[in-house]
Design a protein around this motif. Structure first.
Motif: not given
Length: 311
Positions: A1-21
């Motif tokens: 996995m590329k770093v930018d793909h992992a970053v995107s997955a993490y940001v989506v996960y955090k924002q799905s929890l209601g965080m602005r992030f």
């Protein structure tokens, strides 16, 4: 996995929890850009440390980046994106907390004079002057001022509506007569023909676009240098646009002391006005300057030797 793909997955996960992030997302995108378009397993301690250290001295920003990467790698490790964590085993000692700069009235006048002389900048003299006075008179965060729309500026009722701020709160900010006239003059000058869209930005660049934070801060840096406003206390950083918020809070406190007001009772009101969830957020802005120290000493003397002042 590329770093930018992992970053995107993490940001989506955090924002799905209601965080602005949003801030953390920018940090992670900078990390991805720093290490390059590589597989996650190829990011070793040297690349991570290069991102953390940057090019300047150690600051609190190092620790913020370290904290963001710690959460990111914990997320990736749990999902099998990485097998090892290349973060430093321990963070260096945190440097002394940054102390905001408090502008004097004379320095504010110098900045306004420099703003009036602006000719070659995407942010013209009128917008520069209005932004300075708006921040100095209300203590708004820079982003709050720049995100004001036409519908948010009610000059008849003399109130600003600040929407979905840092803590997902919307609040009403009353403004004084002088600032109201400044904003009214700016609106008449900038909007010869009133826009039909109430969501149009209030503060505009020369091209009629919303002023960006980066553009505002760069323009202020030029203003500060032109005005000759500098720190002489040995601090690493020169005065910032955000320090107008510090100046507003401290000026209000000094005025209350001079008026003999009950400062402890009024502090929660100041916190609400500034958009803080807790009063501890406001206390960060109240640096002990010579003027504030003098007023506090006078208050204490009156309390000891007679009078009804509140402590």
């Amino acid at each position: 996995m590329k770093v930018d793909h992992a970053v995107s997955a993490y940001v989506v996960y955090k924002q799905s929890l209601g965080m602005r992030f949003a801030t953390e997302a920018r940090t992670l995108k900078s990390f991805s850009k720093s290490v390059g378009d590589v597989d996650f397993d190829r990011v070793g301690p040297e690349l991570v440390r290069r991102f953390l250290d940057g090019n300047g001295p150690l600051t609190l920003f190092w620790h913020r980046k370290f904290g963001v990467l710690t959460g990111f790698y914990r997320f990736c490790l749990a999902r099998g994106y990485v097998r090892t964590v290349p973060l430093p085993p321990r963070a260096p000692k945190c440097p002394q907390a940054f102390t905001g700069y408090i502008y004097s009235e004379a320095e504010i006048k110098l900045l306004l004079q420099a703003a009036a002389a602006r000719t070659r900048c995407n942010i013209d003299a009128s917008t520069s002057r209005t932004l300075l006075l708006l921040l100095y008179a209300t203590g708004l965060r820079i982003s709050e001022a720049l995100h004001l729309n036409l519908a948010d500026v009610d000059l008849n009722e003399r109130v600003l509506q600040v929407r979905e701020t840092k803590f997902y709160k919307t609040r009403l900010v009353p403004i004084g007569t002088d600032l109201t006239e400044v904003l009214r003059e700016y609106a008449l000058q900038r909007f010869k023909r009133p826009p039909s869209d109430p969501d149009a930005p209030f503060l505009l660049t020369r091209r009629g676009q919303r002023v960006s934070r980066a553009g505002a801060e760069e323009a202020f840096k030029q203003l500060r240098e032109q005005a000759g406003v500098r720190r002489n206390d040995g601090a690493r950083y020169q005065p910032r646009l955000h320090d107008l918020r510090h100046s507003f809070a401290l000026t209000r406190l000094v005025h209350w002391y001079r008026e003999g007001a009950d400062v402890q009772r009024l502090l929660p009101q100041l916190a609400t006005y500034l958009g803080h969830v807790h009063i501890t957020g406001t206390q960060r802005y109240l640096s002990m300057t010579p003027e504030l120290l003098q007023q506090a000493c006078l208050r204490f003397e009156r309390f000891v030797f007679g009078g009804t002042d509140h402590a």
